[in-house]
Design a protein around this motif. Structure first.
Motif, PDB file in Angstrom:
ATOM      1  N   PRO A  81       0.748  -1.258  -0.070  1.00 25.73           N
ATOM      2  CA  PRO A  81      -0.025   0.037   0.094  1.00 25.73           C
ATOM      3  C   PRO A  81       0.985   1.368   0.054  1.00 25.73           C
ATOM      4  O   PRO A  81       1.971   1.321   0.535  1.00 25.73           O
ATOM      5  CB  PRO A  81      -0.695  -0.038   1.229  1.00 25.73           C
ATOM      6  CG  PRO A  81       0.001  -0.904   2.061  1.00 25.73           C
ATOM      7  CD  PRO A  81       0.799  -1.955   1.390  1.00 25.73           C
ATOM      8  N   PRO A  82       0.414   2.322  -0.614  1.00 25.51           N
ATOM      9  CA  PRO A  82       1.181   3.485  -0.746  1.00 25.51           C
ATOM     10  C   PRO A  82       1.059   4.447   0.457  1.00 25.51           C
ATOM     11  O   PRO A  82      -0.321   4.327   1.099  1.00 25.51           O
ATOM     12  CB  PRO A  82       0.536   4.120  -2.005  1.00 25.51           C
ATOM     13  CG  PRO A  82      -0.734   3.792  -2.133  1.00 25.51           C
ATOM     14  CD  PRO A  82      -0.756   2.372  -1.341  1.00 25.51           C
ATOM     15  N   GLY A  83       1.862   5.212   0.739  1.00 29.94           N
ATOM     16  CA  GLY A  83       1.882   6.026   2.214  1.00 29.94           C
ATOM     17  C   GLY A  83       2.562   7.408   1.753  1.00 29.94           C
ATOM     18  O   GLY A  83       3.649   7.382   1.428  1.00 29.94           O
ATOM     19  N   LEU A  84       1.733   8.463   1.875  1.00 32.84           N
ATOM     20  CA  LEU A  84       2.306   9.601   1.552  1.00 32.84           C
ATOM     21  C   LEU A  84       2.593  10.347   2.825  1.00 32.84           C
ATOM     22  O   LEU A  84       2.023  10.444   3.719  1.00 32.84           O
ATOM     23  CB  LEU A  84       1.379  10.593   0.978  1.00 32.84           C
ATOM     24  CG  LEU A  84       1.681  12.079   0.385  1.00 32.84           C
ATOM     25  CD1 LEU A  84       0.858  12.414  -0.810  1.00 32.84           C
ATOM     26  CD2 LEU A  84       1.391  13.063   1.544  1.00 32.84           C
ATOM     27  N   ILE A  85       3.794  11.052   3.019  1.00 36.91           N
ATOM     28  CA  ILE A  85       4.476  11.873   3.877  1.00 36.91           C
ATOM     29  C   ILE A  85       4.863  13.031   3.481  1.00 36.91           C
ATOM     30  O   ILE A  85       5.589  13.250   2.654  1.00 36.91           O
ATOM     31  CB  ILE A  85       5.657  10.926   4.596  1.00 36.91           C
ATOM     32  CG1 ILE A  85       5.102   9.791   5.398  1.00 36.91           C
ATOM     33  CG2 ILE A  85       6.349  11.825   5.659  1.00 36.91           C
ATOM     34  CD1 ILE A  85       5.846   8.867   6.066  1.00 36.91           C
ATOM     35  N   VAL A  86       4.527  14.170   4.155  1.00 35.71           N
ATOM     36  CA  VAL A  86       5.277  15.645   4.050  1.00 35.71           C
ATOM     37  C   VAL A  86       6.138  15.873   4.697  1.00 35.71           C
ATOM     38  O   VAL A  86       6.440  15.380   5.765  1.00 35.71           O
ATOM     39  CB  VAL A  86       3.905  16.502   4.134  1.00 35.71           C
ATOM     40  CG1 VAL A  86       2.716  16.441   3.135  1.00 35.71           C
ATOM     41  CG2 VAL A  86       3.287  16.552   5.557  1.00 35.71           C
ATOM     42  N   HIS A  87       7.154  16.629   4.228  1.00 33.75           N
ATOM     43  CA  HIS A  87       8.446  17.044   4.693  1.00 33.75           C
ATOM     44  C   HIS A  87       8.398  18.597   4.763  1.00 33.75           C
ATOM     45  O   HIS A  87       8.398  19.258   3.481  1.00 33.75           O
ATOM     46  CB  HIS A  87       9.479  16.528   3.758  1.00 33.75           C
ATOM     47  CG  HIS A  87       9.496  14.820   3.774  1.00 33.75           C
ATOM     48  ND1 HIS A  87      10.612  14.267   4.704  1.00 33.75           N
ATOM     49  CD2 HIS A  87       8.755  14.077   3.194  1.00 33.75           C
ATOM     50  CE1 HIS A  87      10.301  12.961   4.222  1.00 33.75           C
ATOM     51  NE2 HIS A  87       9.007  12.856   3.536  1.00 33.75           N
ATOM     52  N   SER A  88       8.552  19.292   5.721  1.00 32.66           N
ATOM     53  CA  SER A  88       8.767  20.615   5.446  1.00 32.66           C
ATOM     54  C   SER A  88      10.197  21.065   5.353  1.00 32.66           C
ATOM     55  O   SER A  88      11.210  20.240   5.638  1.00 32.66           O
ATOM     56  CB  SER A  88       8.221  21.368   7.017  1.00 32.66           C
ATOM     57  OG  SER A  88       9.352  21.027   8.019  1.00 32.66           O
ATOM     58  N   ARG A  89      10.484  22.389   5.265  1.00 32.53           N
ATOM     59  CA  ARG A  89      11.796  22.680   4.888  1.00 32.53           C
ATOM     60  C   ARG A  89      12.282  22.807   6.464  1.00 32.53           C
ATOM     61  O   ARG A  89      11.550  23.030   7.438  1.00 32.53           O
ATOM     62  CB  ARG A  89      11.915  24.413   4.468  1.00 32.53           C
ATOM     63  CG  ARG A  89      11.306  24.276   2.923  1.00 32.53           C
ATOM     64  CD  ARG A  89      11.490  25.777   2.553  1.00 32.53           C
ATOM     65  NE  ARG A  89      11.131  26.032   1.182  1.00 32.53           N
ATOM     66  CZ  ARG A  89      11.765  25.383   0.019  1.00 32.53           C
ATOM     67  NH1 ARG A  89      12.949  25.094   0.180  1.00 32.53           N
ATOM     68  NH2 ARG A  89      11.287  25.613  -1.080  1.00 32.53           N
ATOM     69  N   PRO A  90      13.437  22.685   6.777  1.00 31.17           N
ATOM     70  CA  PRO A  90      14.083  22.930   7.912  1.00 31.17           C
ATOM     71  C   PRO A  90      13.384  24.043   8.817  1.00 31.17           C
ATOM     72  O   PRO A  90      13.558  25.075   8.159  1.00 31.17           O
ATOM     73  CB  PRO A  90      15.590  22.921   8.052  1.00 31.17           C
ATOM     74  CG  PRO A  90      16.034  22.262   6.372  1.00 31.17           C
ATOM     75  CD  PRO A  90      14.558  22.651   5.729  1.00 31.17           C
ATOM     76  N   TYR A  91      13.350  23.876   9.994  1.00 35.43           N
ATOM     77  CA  TYR A  91      12.578  25.041  10.786  1.00 35.43           C
ATOM     78  C   TYR A  91      13.194  25.004  12.157  1.00 35.43           C
ATOM     79  O   TYR A  91      13.715  23.899  12.564  1.00 35.43           O
ATOM     80  CB  TYR A  91      11.124  24.828  10.825  1.00 35.43           C
ATOM     81  CG  TYR A  91      10.423  26.154  10.958  1.00 35.43           C
ATOM     82  CD1 TYR A  91      10.431  26.941   9.989  1.00 35.43           C
ATOM     83  CD2 TYR A  91       9.768  26.295  12.214  1.00 35.43           C
ATOM     84  CE1 TYR A  91       9.475  28.468  10.291  1.00 35.43           C
ATOM     85  CE2 TYR A  91       8.724  27.564  12.811  1.00 35.43           C
ATOM     86  CZ  TYR A  91       8.863  28.595  11.472  1.00 35.43           C
ATOM     87  OH  TYR A  91       8.086  29.678  11.773  1.00 35.43           O
ATOM     88  N   LEU A 132       5.998  23.909   3.197  1.00 38.04           N
ATOM     89  CA  LEU A 132       6.285  22.447   2.685  1.00 38.04           C
ATOM     90  C   LEU A 132       7.421  22.348   1.431  1.00 38.04           C
ATOM     91  O   LEU A 132       7.359  23.314   0.821  1.00 38.04           O
ATOM     92  CB  LEU A 132       4.975  22.241   2.150  1.00 38.04           C
ATOM     93  CG  LEU A 132       4.847  20.851   1.138  1.00 38.04           C
ATOM     94  CD1 LEU A 132       5.035  19.562   2.353  1.00 38.04           C
ATOM     95  CD2 LEU A 132       3.642  20.310   0.661  1.00 38.04           C
ATOM     96  N   ASP A 133       8.355  21.516   1.994  1.00 34.57           N
ATOM     97  CA  ASP A 133       9.310  21.424   0.996  1.00 34.57           C
ATOM     98  C   ASP A 133       9.296  20.330  -0.025  1.00 34.57           C
ATOM     99  O   ASP A 133       9.346  20.663  -1.453  1.00 34.57           O
ATOM    100  CB  ASP A 133      10.601  21.010   1.635  1.00 34.57           C
ATOM    101  CG  ASP A 133      11.887  21.053   1.041  1.00 34.57           C
ATOM    102  OD1 ASP A 133      11.838  21.590  -0.342  1.00 34.57           O
ATOM    103  OD2 ASP A 133      13.135  20.760   1.397  1.00 34.57           O
ATOM    104  N   GLY A 161      15.769  19.681  11.370  1.00 36.68           N
ATOM    105  CA  GLY A 161      14.750  20.506  11.907  1.00 36.68           C
ATOM    106  C   GLY A 161      13.501  20.389  10.784  1.00 36.68           C
ATOM    107  O   GLY A 161      12.684  21.245  10.715  1.00 36.68           O
ATOM    108  N   ARG A 162      13.411  19.449  10.296  1.00 36.60           N
ATOM    109  CA  ARG A 162      12.211  19.161   9.192  1.00 36.60           C
ATOM    110  C   ARG A 162      10.944  18.609  10.118  1.00 36.60           C
ATOM    111  O   ARG A 162      11.246  17.624  10.640  1.00 36.60           O
ATOM    112  CB  ARG A 162      12.437  18.318   7.932  1.00 36.60           C
ATOM    113  CG  ARG A 162      13.419  18.969   7.037  1.00 36.60           C
ATOM    114  CD  ARG A 162      13.737  17.725   5.863  1.00 36.60           C
ATOM    115  NE  ARG A 162      14.681  18.411   4.913  1.00 36.60           N
ATOM    116  CZ  ARG A 162      14.644  19.094   3.698  1.00 36.60           C
ATOM    117  NH1 ARG A 162      13.382  19.683   3.799  1.00 36.60           N
ATOM    118  NH2 ARG A 162      15.490  19.440   3.131  1.00 36.60           N
ATOM    119  N   ILE A 163       9.914  19.037   9.735  1.00 31.52           N
ATOM    120  CA  ILE A 163       8.671  18.285  10.544  1.00 31.52           C
ATOM    121  C   ILE A 163       8.337  17.491   9.289  1.00 31.52           C
ATOM    122  O   ILE A 163       8.041  17.602   8.045  1.00 31.52           O
ATOM    123  CB  ILE A 163       7.315  19.429  10.722  1.00 31.52           C
ATOM    124  CG1 ILE A 163       7.978  20.550  11.574  1.00 31.52           C
ATOM    125  CG2 ILE A 163       6.131  18.896  11.260  1.00 31.52           C
ATOM    126  CD1 ILE A 163       8.203  20.085  13.042  1.00 31.52           C
TER     127      ILE A 163
END
Length: 358
Positions: A217-227, A288-289, A248-250
């Protein structure tokens, strides 16, 4: 004492890297074959190390053992990017949350009930906290690609060979035993082939008539810019699991396996990231990166498949969705079994043969 056996490990994600490292430390002659160091599924992982809810006791015990093995691995491999940051969880209805706390607490897991005031001390960056949550201080996270690369680099120091950007076309057998593999660059001989190829495991095993019942199954994960730091540990909230990485990425998904990307993954990512920002204080500048979509290699009953094939001598299987948590333990046990050609009772529940016996 070095082993005269030639061992090929197919896959260089967290599982393949751990197996190769444990074999190399034992003096084995190892060749790792993969498209790239770090693998395919590993870079798309939430990378939560836990023995959390939703598992029967035998699997809880196995995962708890694996958590201990991460501590052993960190002692043997300085610089491992491992953080025992703890996790704050309220991703269950109150009655189920209480049942989880009672059950796992009774098994020895460090589950502690915390009221809203204490949750705010643990995670002051969260905007809305429940009246009751659970805190598990012993949970942690690892930066998975960096960990895999570190293990591979140390394995290379012990003489392991890495063949990058080589496609494995099929496995080769003679008289019921593995003799090597056919690749895009030609044939390689081996006494043992260890499949740590994630979603590619079923196809390769099928080339020698071995059926591995696997879902991806596919899984999508978001990665922020370092913060700047916003989270202290893992946050397992309803429909939003997140943590902050060492740089520092969320990173976040609707659960630890990631969100269903659907037909419009960018839209799913944007919606999910909006939820992340709404849950965090002082996150106006968070951006969002990118997002990743990983295909989680999950045996059909949900539990790992680990061990030698009964049908083909010299073929060893390692495929699971809990790869991050289990990596150091699986690496050690797989190395022991392949080099000693013996079966470890600890792995009895995870053999491929359970599917044919069902």
């Amino acid at each position: 004492m070095p082993s005269s056996q030639k061992i090929i490990v197919i896959g260089a994600g967290i599982i393949g890297a751990s197996i190769a490292w444990h074999l190399a430390r034992r003096g084995a002659s190892v060749t790792v074959i993969a498209k790239k160091p770090g693998g395919e599924a590993t870079p798309n992982s939430f990378a939560w190390i836990n023995a959390s809810w939703g598992n029967p006791e035998f699997y809880f015990r196995f995962r708890s053992h694996a958590m201990t093995e991460w501590k052993r691995l960190a002692e043997e491999l300085p610089g491992l990017p491992l953080n025992w940051c703890g996790g704050l969880c309220w991703d269950l209805p109150p009655d189920q949350l209480e049942a989880y706390a009672s059950e796992h607490g009774g098994w020895g897991y460090g589950v502690r009930r915390v009221a809203q005031e204490e949750s705010a001390v643990i995670e002051p960056g969260i905007t809305e906290l429940p009246d009751l949550a659970l805190h598990i201080a012993e949970e942690g996270a690892v930066e998975p690609v960096a960990a895999a690369r570190l293990m591979l680099a140390d394995a290379f120091r012990y003489g392991t060979t890495f063949l990058q950007a080589v496609e494995v076309e099929r496995l080769l057998i003679e008289n019921g035993r593995i003799v090597g593999i056919e690749t895009s660059n030609g044939r390689l001989s081996a006494d043992h082939v260890i499949l740590a190829a994630g979603a590619g495991t079923s196809g390769l095993a099928a080339s020698v008539g071995v059926d591995v019942p696997l879902e991806t199954p596919p899984g999508l994960i978001v990665h922020s810019r370092p913060y700047t730091p916003l989270l202290n540990g893992l946050v397992i909230a309803p429909e939003l699991h997140m943590r902050q990485t060492a740089e520092g990425r969320i990173i976040a998904g609707s659960d630890f396996g990631g969100s269903d990307p659907g037909d419009e993954p960018q839209k799913v990512a944007d919606t999910l990231f909006a939820k992340v920002k709404a849950m965090l204080r002082d996150a106006d500048g968070l951006e969002l990166d990118f997002f990743t979509v990983g295909y989680r290699p999950t045996p059909k009953d949900g539990f790992p498949i680990i061990g030698p094939s009964d049908a083909v001598a010299g073929l060893y299987l390692t495929v699971m969705h809990s790869g991050i948590t289990l990596a150091p333990l699986v690496g050690q046990l797989a190395a022991d079994e392949v080099l000693g050609e013996r079966r470890d009772s600890l792995l009895a529940p995870f053999r491929l043969s359970r599917f044919s016996a069902a």
